[in-house]
Scaffold this motif. Structure first.
Motif, PDB file in Angstrom:
ATOM      1  N   THR A 195      49.294  45.849  38.774  1.00  0.00           N
ATOM      2  CA  THR A 195      50.689  45.560  38.631  1.00  0.00           C
ATOM      3  C   THR A 195      51.603  46.385  37.746  1.00  0.00           C
ATOM      4  O   THR A 195      50.790  47.084  36.827  1.00  0.00           O
ATOM      5  N   GLN A 243      53.110  45.485  35.033  1.00  0.00           N
ATOM      6  CA  GLN A 243      52.932  44.953  33.850  1.00  0.00           C
ATOM      7  C   GLN A 243      51.693  45.880  33.334  1.00  0.00           C
ATOM      8  O   GLN A 243      51.873  46.459  32.179  1.00  0.00           O
ATOM      9  N   ILE A 290      55.044  45.012  47.504  1.00  0.00           N
ATOM     10  CA  ILE A 290      53.762  45.262  47.278  1.00  0.00           C
ATOM     11  C   ILE A 290      53.539  46.263  46.362  1.00  0.00           C
ATOM     12  O   ILE A 290      52.759  46.576  45.485  1.00  0.00           O
TER      13      ILE A 290
HETATM   14  C1  LIG Z   1      48.406  44.098  50.176  1.00  0.00           C
HETATM   15  C2  LIG Z   1      47.305  43.969  49.257  1.00  0.00           C
HETATM   16  C3  LIG Z   1      46.455  45.142  49.602  1.00  0.00           C
HETATM   17  C4  LIG Z   1      45.424  45.302  48.267  1.00  0.00           C
HETATM   18  N1  LIG Z   1      44.567  46.503  48.670  1.00  0.00           N
HETATM   19  C5  LIG Z   1      43.493  46.447  47.526  1.00  0.00           C
HETATM   20  C6  LIG Z   1      42.604  47.501  47.857  1.00  0.00           C
HETATM   21  O1  LIG Z   1      42.436  48.125  48.918  1.00  0.00           O
HETATM   22  N2  LIG Z   1      41.362  47.515  46.889  1.00  0.00           N
HETATM   23  C7  LIG Z   1      41.480  46.812  45.868  1.00  0.00           C
HETATM   24  O2  LIG Z   1      40.556  47.068  45.032  1.00  0.00           O
HETATM   25  N3  LIG Z   1      42.490  45.992  45.548  1.00  0.00           N
HETATM   26  C8  LIG Z   1      43.418  45.622  46.606  1.00  0.00           C
HETATM   27  N4  LIG Z   1      44.273  44.737  46.415  1.00  0.00           N
HETATM   28  C9  LIG Z   1      44.451  44.043  44.914  1.00  0.00           C
HETATM   29  C10 LIG Z   1      45.383  44.358  43.863  1.00  0.00           C
HETATM   30  O3  LIG Z   1      45.133  45.677  43.522  1.00  0.00           O
HETATM   31  C11 LIG Z   1      45.505  43.337  43.251  1.00  0.00           C
HETATM   32  O4  LIG Z   1      46.031  42.231  43.541  1.00  0.00           O
HETATM   33  C12 LIG Z   1      46.345  43.855  41.744  1.00  0.00           C
HETATM   34  O5  LIG Z   1      45.766  44.670  41.143  1.00  0.00           O
HETATM   35  C13 LIG Z   1      46.978  42.515  40.761  1.00  0.00           C
HETATM   36  O6  LIG Z   1      45.677  41.965  40.464  1.00  0.00           O
HETATM   37  P1  LIG Z   1      45.546  40.363  40.530  1.00  0.00           P
HETATM   38  O7  LIG Z   1      45.910  39.908  42.012  1.00  0.00           O
HETATM   39  O8  LIG Z   1      44.151  40.109  40.348  1.00  0.00           O
HETATM   40  O9  LIG Z   1      46.555  39.928  39.639  1.00  0.00           O
HETATM   41  P2  LIG Z   1      46.195  39.084  38.116  1.00  0.00           P
HETATM   42  O10 LIG Z   1      45.628  40.156  37.259  1.00  0.00           O
HETATM   43  O11 LIG Z   1      45.572  37.817  38.475  1.00  0.00           O
HETATM   44  O12 LIG Z   1      47.596  38.868  37.650  1.00  0.00           O
HETATM   45  C14 LIG Z   1      48.549  37.901  37.745  1.00  0.00           C
HETATM   46  C15 LIG Z   1      49.854  38.221  36.748  1.00  0.00           C
HETATM   47  O13 LIG Z   1      49.437  38.329  35.291  1.00  0.00           O
HETATM   48  C16 LIG Z   1      49.628  39.685  35.029  1.00  0.00           C
HETATM   49  N5  LIG Z   1      48.853  40.273  34.066  1.00  0.00           N
HETATM   50  C17 LIG Z   1      47.621  40.412  34.142  1.00  0.00           C
HETATM   51  N6  LIG Z   1      46.895  40.906  33.033  1.00  0.00           N
HETATM   52  C18 LIG Z   1      48.092  41.198  32.384  1.00  0.00           C
HETATM   53  C19 LIG Z   1      47.854  41.907  31.188  1.00  0.00           C
HETATM   54  N7  LIG Z   1      46.952  42.565  30.388  1.00  0.00           N
HETATM   55  N8  LIG Z   1      49.501  42.143  30.567  1.00  0.00           N
HETATM   56  C20 LIG Z   1      50.434  41.578  31.192  1.00  0.00           C
HETATM   57  N9  LIG Z   1      50.574  41.215  32.257  1.00  0.00           N
HETATM   58  C21 LIG Z   1      49.222  40.801  33.152  1.00  0.00           C
HETATM   59  C22 LIG Z   1      49.947  40.768  36.241  1.00  0.00           C
HETATM   60  O14 LIG Z   1      50.720  41.585  36.010  1.00  0.00           O
HETATM   61  C23 LIG Z   1      50.413  39.575  37.307  1.00  0.00           C
HETATM   62  O15 LIG Z   1      51.745  39.233  37.177  1.00  0.00           O
HETATM   63  C24 LIG Z   1      45.424  44.646  47.400  1.00  0.00           C
HETATM   64  C25 LIG Z   1      46.294  43.344  47.222  1.00  0.00           C
HETATM   65  C26 LIG Z   1      47.214  43.113  48.035  1.00  0.00           C
HETATM   66  C27 LIG Z   1      48.280  42.257  47.821  1.00  0.00           C
END
Ligand SMILES: Cc1cc2nc3c(=O)[nH]c(=O)nc-3n(C[C@H](O)[C@H](O)[C@H](O)COP(=O)(O)OP(=O)(O)OC[C@H]3O[C@@H](n4cnc5c(N)ncnc54)[C@H](O)[C@@H]3O)c2cc1C
Length: 214
Positions: free
Chosen positions: A200, A202, A193
């Motif tokens: 992420t 990235q 995580i």
């Molecule tokens: C256990 C857990 C706890 C969490 N707690 C919180 C919290 O308390 N508050 C909160 O706000 N959020 C929380 N989150 C959300 C977390 O911050 C997001 O899941 C994370 O930032 C990734 O966003 P996404 O899931 O929308 O991925 P996406 O944006 O859908 O990304 C999917 C893939 O595409 C890649 N990608 C996306 N954009 C780009 C780019 N521009 N360049 C290159 N690669 C890219 C990503 O790196 C990833 O590999 C939590 C998530 C989890 C799993």
């Protein structure tokens, strides 16, 4: 802390930040997510149904939400780096203890150079991660201009290291490492995580590259 679009025509300046409290009417929580790791900390979907909050729950000014979010992330990424260092150190400690006790071919497996080189790389990675995490925490306290870069670099490096070190720890514990009887498989699941949340890795690399090339 909730970020909401308050002006759909203003793009990134149309987001505002609010404090919403657990007892507020219309605020709901979904069932706990069934996660790979981080099970000590429940994660749920948050639902909002006509939630109303008084004006003094607006953080900063209207339209400053994205700025507040990014400023918060610059600081909290040092915390995720610290979390990653802790997980990696735990896995390294378990690997050192186990390999010194486990005997194969007439000697502790820690005496094999193939094992020692893995332990050496794990130790080096954890030490470097710890220093980056401290540097990011120091930058956050001082509020220096390259705070974003320091936080992103620490989070990215420490979490990638934690993933590698915990995976190697499972390897060094052999079949026992793959079972739930020993703690390293949990550490490997928990490490994952740290590469994902708070942006992420990235996205951390995007932040670092932008700071270098702007
Ligand atoms: C256990 C857990 C706890 C969490 N707690 C919180 C919290 O308390 N508050 C909160 O706000 N959020 C929380 N989150 C959300 C977390 O911050 C997001 O899941 C994370 O930032 C990734 O966003 P996404 O899931 O929308 O991925 P996406 O944006 O859908 O990304 C999917 C893939 O595409 C890649 N990608 C996306 N954009 C780009 C780019 N521009 N360049 C290159 N690669 C890219 C990503 O790196 C990833 O590999 C939590 C998530 C989890 C799993």
């Amino acid at each position: 802390m909730l970020f909401a679009v308050t002006d759909p025509d203003a793009g990134s300046r149309g987001i505002s930040a609010f404090v919403v409290e657990a007892g507020d009417e219309g605020l709901g929580f979904g069932a706990p997510e069934r996660k790979m790791g981080l099970r000590g900390s429940p994660t749920c979907e948050v639902t909002l149904d006509d939630v109303r909050v008084p004006a003094d729950r607006l953080l900063g000014k209207e339209g400053q939400g994205l700025r507040i979010a990014l400023g918060t992330l610059d600081r909290t990424r040092a915390v995720v780096a610290g979390q990653a260092v802790g997980i990696a150190q735990g896995a390294l400690d378990a690997a050192v203890t186990y390999t010194k006790e486990r005997r194969q071919f007439g000697q502790p497996v820690a005496q094999f150079q193939g094992v020692q080189f893995m332990l050496a790389d794990m130790e080096t990675g954890v030490r470097a991660s710890r220093l980056l995490a401290y540097a990011a925490a120091e930058a956050a306290e001082a509020g220096v201009p390259d705070l974003s870069l320091a936080g992103a670099a620490a989070k990215c490096f420490a979490s990638d290291t934690a993933m590698r070190v915990t995976t190697d720890a499972v390897q060094l514990l052999g079949g026992a490492g793959y079972t739930r009887d020993l703690p390293v498989e949990r550490m490997m699941r928990d490490a994952k995580i740290t590469q994902i949340y708070e942006g992420t890795n990235q996205i951390q690399r995007v932040v670092i590259a932008r700071a270098l090339t702007r």
